[in-house]
Design a protein around this motif. Structure first.
Motif, PDB file in Angstrom:
ATOM      1  N   TYR A 139      10.708   3.466  -7.229  1.00 13.67           N
ATOM      2  CA  TYR A 139      11.881   2.736  -7.696  1.00 13.67           C
ATOM      3  C   TYR A 139      11.591   1.283  -8.059  1.00 13.67           C
ATOM      4  O   TYR A 139      12.482   0.583  -8.539  1.00 13.67           O
ATOM      5  N   PHE A 140      10.371   0.808  -7.855  1.00 11.26           N
ATOM      6  CA  PHE A 140      10.100  -0.613  -8.084  1.00 11.26           C
ATOM      7  C   PHE A 140       9.622  -0.912  -9.506  1.00 11.26           C
ATOM      8  O   PHE A 140       9.342  -2.062  -9.832  1.00 11.26           O
ATOM      9  N   LEU A 141       9.541   0.095 -10.367  1.00  7.34           N
ATOM     10  CA  LEU A 141       9.167  -0.107 -11.761  1.00  7.34           C
ATOM     11  C   LEU A 141      10.398  -0.041 -12.640  1.00  7.34           C
ATOM     12  O   LEU A 141      11.315   0.752 -12.407  1.00  7.34           O
ATOM     13  N   ASP A 142      10.424  -0.875 -13.688  1.00  8.32           N
ATOM     14  CA  ASP A 142      11.546  -0.881 -14.617  1.00  8.32           C
ATOM     15  C   ASP A 142      11.161  -0.182 -15.914  1.00  8.32           C
ATOM     16  O   ASP A 142      10.044   0.292 -16.075  1.00  8.32           O
ATOM     17  N   LEU A 143      12.108  -0.157 -16.849  1.00 10.36           N
ATOM     18  CA  LEU A 143      11.878   0.561 -18.097  1.00 10.36           C
ATOM     19  C   LEU A 143      10.794  -0.108 -18.939  1.00 10.36           C
ATOM     20  O   LEU A 143      10.016   0.576 -19.618  1.00 10.36           O
ATOM     21  N   ALA A 144      10.728  -1.441 -18.910  1.00 13.73           N
ATOM     22  CA  ALA A 144       9.693  -2.133 -19.686  1.00 13.73           C
ATOM     23  C   ALA A 144       8.295  -1.727 -19.218  1.00 13.73           C
ATOM     24  O   ALA A 144       7.391  -1.500 -20.030  1.00 13.73           O
ATOM     25  N   THR A 145       8.111  -1.622 -17.902  1.00 13.45           N
ATOM     26  CA  THR A 145       6.814  -1.186 -17.376  1.00 13.45           C
ATOM     27  C   THR A 145       6.557   0.276 -17.714  1.00 13.45           C
ATOM     28  O   THR A 145       5.417   0.664 -18.009  1.00 13.45           O
ATOM     29  N   ALA A 146       7.606   1.088 -17.682  1.00 20.41           N
ATOM     30  CA  ALA A 146       7.448   2.503 -18.048  1.00 20.41           C
ATOM     31  C   ALA A 146       7.013   2.640 -19.506  1.00 20.41           C
ATOM     32  O   ALA A 146       6.218   3.528 -19.837  1.00 20.41           O
TER      33      ALA A 146
ATOM     34  N   SER B 236       0.817  -1.219   0.000  1.00 17.86           N
ATOM     35  CA  SER B 236       0.000   0.000   0.000  1.00 17.86           C
ATOM     36  C   SER B 236       0.847   1.263   0.000  1.00 17.86           C
ATOM     37  O   SER B 236       0.476   2.271  -0.620  1.00 17.86           O
ATOM     38  N   GLY B 237       1.993   1.232   0.689  1.00 21.01           N
ATOM     39  CA  GLY B 237       2.867   2.406   0.695  1.00 21.01           C
ATOM     40  C   GLY B 237       3.418   2.705  -0.686  1.00 21.01           C
ATOM     41  O   GLY B 237       3.430   3.867  -1.131  1.00 21.01           O
ATOM     42  N   ALA B 238       3.871   1.653  -1.392  1.00 23.21           N
ATOM     43  CA  ALA B 238       4.384   1.851  -2.745  1.00 23.21           C
ATOM     44  C   ALA B 238       3.271   2.311  -3.680  1.00 23.21           C
ATOM     45  O   ALA B 238       3.492   3.155  -4.560  1.00 23.21           O
ATOM     46  N   ALA B 239       2.064   1.768  -3.473  1.00 24.14           N
ATOM     47  CA  ALA B 239       0.936   2.158  -4.314  1.00 24.14           C
ATOM     48  C   ALA B 239       0.584   3.632  -4.122  1.00 24.14           C
ATOM     49  O   ALA B 239       0.324   4.358  -5.090  1.00 24.14           O
ATOM     50  N   ARG B 240       0.574   4.083  -2.870  1.00 25.67           N
ATOM     51  CA  ARG B 240       0.245   5.484  -2.596  1.00 25.67           C
ATOM     52  C   ARG B 240       1.305   6.416  -3.164  1.00 25.67           C
ATOM     53  O   ARG B 240       0.983   7.501  -3.687  1.00 25.67           O
ATOM     54  N   THR B 241       2.561   6.017  -3.076  1.00 28.35           N
ATOM     55  CA  THR B 241       3.629   6.841  -3.651  1.00 28.35           C
ATOM     56  C   THR B 241       3.484   6.942  -5.158  1.00 28.35           C
ATOM     57  O   THR B 241       3.646   8.020  -5.745  1.00 28.35           O
ATOM     58  N   LEU B 242       3.165   5.819  -5.805  1.00 30.26           N
ATOM     59  CA  LEU B 242       3.032   5.824  -7.257  1.00 30.26           C
ATOM     60  C   LEU B 242       1.859   6.682  -7.706  1.00 30.26           C
ATOM     61  O   LEU B 242       2.000   7.502  -8.621  1.00 30.26           O
ATOM     62  N   ILE B 243       0.704   6.512  -7.064  1.00 35.02           N
ATOM     63  CA  ILE B 243      -0.482   7.264  -7.504  1.00 35.02           C
ATOM     64  C   ILE B 243      -0.310   8.761  -7.260  1.00 35.02           C
ATOM     65  O   ILE B 243      -0.921   9.596  -7.927  1.00 35.02           O
ATOM     66  N   GLY B 244       0.554   9.123  -6.307  1.00 34.16           N
ATOM     67  CA  GLY B 244       0.793  10.545  -6.050  1.00 34.16           C
ATOM     68  C   GLY B 244       1.683  11.193  -7.086  1.00 34.16           C
ATOM     69  O   GLY B 244       1.708  12.422  -7.203  1.00 34.16           O
ATOM     70  N   VAL B 245       2.432  10.369  -7.853  1.00 37.30           N
ATOM     71  CA  VAL B 245       3.385  10.907  -8.822  1.00 37.30           C
ATOM     72  C   VAL B 245       2.962  10.627 -10.264  1.00 37.30           C
ATOM     73  O   VAL B 245       3.202  11.446 -11.159  1.00 37.30           O
ATOM     74  N   LEU B 246       2.314   9.492 -10.487  1.00 40.19           N
ATOM     75  CA  LEU B 246       2.072   9.021 -11.850  1.00 40.19           C
ATOM     76  C   LEU B 246       1.222   9.961 -12.703  1.00 40.19           C
ATOM     77  O   LEU B 246       1.562  10.173 -13.879  1.00 40.19           O
ATOM     78  N   PRO B 247       0.109  10.522 -12.218  1.00 41.34           N
ATOM     79  CA  PRO B 247      -0.693  11.384 -13.115  1.00 41.34           C
ATOM     80  C   PRO B 247       0.096  12.545 -13.713  1.00 41.34           C
ATOM     81  O   PRO B 247       0.061  12.774 -14.925  1.00 41.34           O
ATOM     82  N   THR B 248       0.824  13.255 -12.873  1.00 35.58           N
ATOM     83  CA  THR B 248       1.609  14.390 -13.369  1.00 35.58           C
ATOM     84  C   THR B 248       2.762  13.927 -14.243  1.00 35.58           C
ATOM     85  O   THR B 248       3.068  14.548 -15.270  1.00 35.58           O
ATOM     86  N   ALA B 249       3.401  12.812 -13.853  1.00 35.43           N
ATOM     87  CA  ALA B 249       4.531  12.303 -14.634  1.00 35.43           C
ATOM     88  C   ALA B 249       4.081  11.860 -16.022  1.00 35.43           C
ATOM     89  O   ALA B 249       4.767  12.115 -17.021  1.00 35.43           O
ATOM     90  N   LEU B 250       2.926  11.200 -16.098  1.00 35.54           N
ATOM     91  CA  LEU B 250       2.415  10.777 -17.401  1.00 35.54           C
ATOM     92  C   LEU B 250       2.093  11.974 -18.284  1.00 35.54           C
ATOM     93  O   LEU B 250       2.420  11.995 -19.476  1.00 35.54           O
ATOM     94  N   ARG B 251       1.460  12.958 -17.711  1.00 40.99           N
ATOM     95  CA  ARG B 251       1.052  14.127 -18.493  1.00 40.99           C
ATOM     96  C   ARG B 251       2.253  14.893 -19.013  1.00 40.99           C
ATOM     97  O   ARG B 251       2.242  15.392 -20.156  1.00 40.99           O
ATOM     98  N   ALA B 252       3.317  14.990 -18.240  1.00 40.70           N
ATOM     99  CA  ALA B 252       4.458  15.822 -18.618  1.00 40.70           C
ATOM    100  C   ALA B 252       5.558  15.059 -19.354  1.00 40.70           C
ATOM    101  O   ALA B 252       6.429  15.678 -19.967  1.00 40.70           O
ATOM    102  N   SER B 253       5.536  13.739 -19.324  1.00 45.85           N
ATOM    103  CA  SER B 253       6.638  12.960 -19.903  1.00 45.85           C
ATOM    104  C   SER B 253       6.613  13.030 -21.427  1.00 45.85           C
ATOM    105  O   SER B 253       5.560  13.176 -22.056  1.00 45.85           O
TER     106      SER B 253
ATOM    107  N   SER C 289       8.787  10.694 -23.197  1.00 55.11           N
ATOM    108  CA  SER C 289       9.280   9.394 -23.645  1.00 55.11           C
ATOM    109  C   SER C 289       9.238   8.435 -22.457  1.00 55.11           C
ATOM    110  O   SER C 289       9.113   8.872 -21.301  1.00 55.11           O
ATOM    111  N   PRO C 290       9.330   7.127 -22.699  1.00 57.64           N
ATOM    112  CA  PRO C 290       9.370   6.184 -21.585  1.00 57.64           C
ATOM    113  C   PRO C 290      10.534   6.437 -20.628  1.00 57.64           C
ATOM    114  O   PRO C 290      10.379   6.323 -19.414  1.00 57.64           O
TER     115      PRO C 290
END
Length: 301
Positions: A253-260, A220-237, A239-240
């Protein structure tokens, strides 16, 4: 209109995902039945990098596991199950030898036929070094004059023949078909896996399912960290690699480039993730106020 477009894209992703895994045979459903789960309002599910909104219902249907009617796992094909539909494995056919008898033809003739003749010509250059080129040395003279140089070559062909022996022993093990699995054991293991996914979602954990990549899960901690960053990161990124850099800058830090890469292909889902993040923040504010109220009641003021 935008909402309908998002629903259409989610449905399209579900169809694509379902097509990547083999269909669950009807016989498997009849033999193993179906185990339905309880809808889970929490947690996060990503399938091939696409966010699937809650609630999540994890179901085992036959030999497949589904989340919201999208197949996410089929660990064992029905052909491996005892009594399941499977194409008969072709048996090794005997080969006819020179006499016409059906016997197994070993690979030894391919390695051993010319063991002695092949290496023996190697010492022939020795006469060129002798002072009398006009005299044609006999085979006895060659072995008598250069006994130490001529002896090693005949011994070398023995090694390949010895090396072929383990190959013959490995053949039966390689050709042996895998033993069939018990239907009862398969059903038990699949139900355990289904329950594991459901329990993870009840604990607000995150699950990444992928056909060509190892599935990833986070607490749950990793999930909360991801959901707090992912929306903005997706919108502004852009490239993978840029997306992965932004996620790591935000503590993911638990996601790799393939998942990105899979997440970046589904970049347009960031509005759904942003709405989910806002909902989570409101729930956290209410929980914080409730804790404060209980703390005041405990202190008595």
């Amino acid at each position: 209109m935008p909402g309908r477009l998002i629903l259409f894209l989610c449905g399209l992703a579900a169809c694509l995902r379902a097509a990547m895994l083999p269909d669950v045979p009807e016989e498997a459903v009849l033999e193993l039945g179906t185990t339905s789960g309880t809808p889970q309002p929490g947690g996060f599910v990503f399938i091939e990098g696409r966010y699937i909104p809650p609630p999540y219902t994890v179901v085992r249907k036959g030999n497949g596991i589904f989340v919201n009617r999208i197949q996410v796992a089929q660990p064992i094909p029905w052909s491996r199950v005892e009594g399941g539909e499977s194409a008969p494995q072709p048996q090794p056919q005997p080969k006819a030898d020179a006499d016409g008898d059906f016997e197994e033809v070993s690979e030894e003739p391919a390695v051993a036929p010319p063991p002695a003749p092949a290496p023996v010509p190697a010492p022939v250059p020795v006469p060129a070094a002798t002072p009398a080129p006009a005299r044609s040395p006999s085979i006895d003279d060659l072995f008598a004059d250069d006994e130490e140089e001529v002896k090693p070559p005949p011994a070398r062909p023995v090694a390949p023949v010895v090396q072929t022996l383990p190959k013959k022993k490995e053949k039966p093990a390689d050709a042996a078909p895998l033993p069939p699995l018990s239907k009862e054991r398969l059903k038990e293991n699949l139900d355990k896996l289904r329950l594991r996914y459901e329990t993870a979602l009840s604990r607000k954990e995150i699950l990444f399912f992928s056909y060509g990549h190892t599935s990833i899960s986070g607490n749950s901690g990793a999930a909360r960290t991801l959901i707090g960053v992912l929306p903005t990161a997706l919108r502004a990124s852009t490239s993978p690699d840029d997306l992965l850099m932004r996620l790591r800058a935000g503590g993911v830090y638990f996601l790799d480039l393939a998942t990105a890469r899979m997440l970046y292909r589904n970049k347009l889902t960031f509005p759904q993730l942003q709405l989910r993040l806002e909902k989570i923040k409101k729930e956290e504010e209410l929980e914080a106020k409730e804790r404060q109220r209980r703390a005041r009641e405990t202190r008595g003021y």
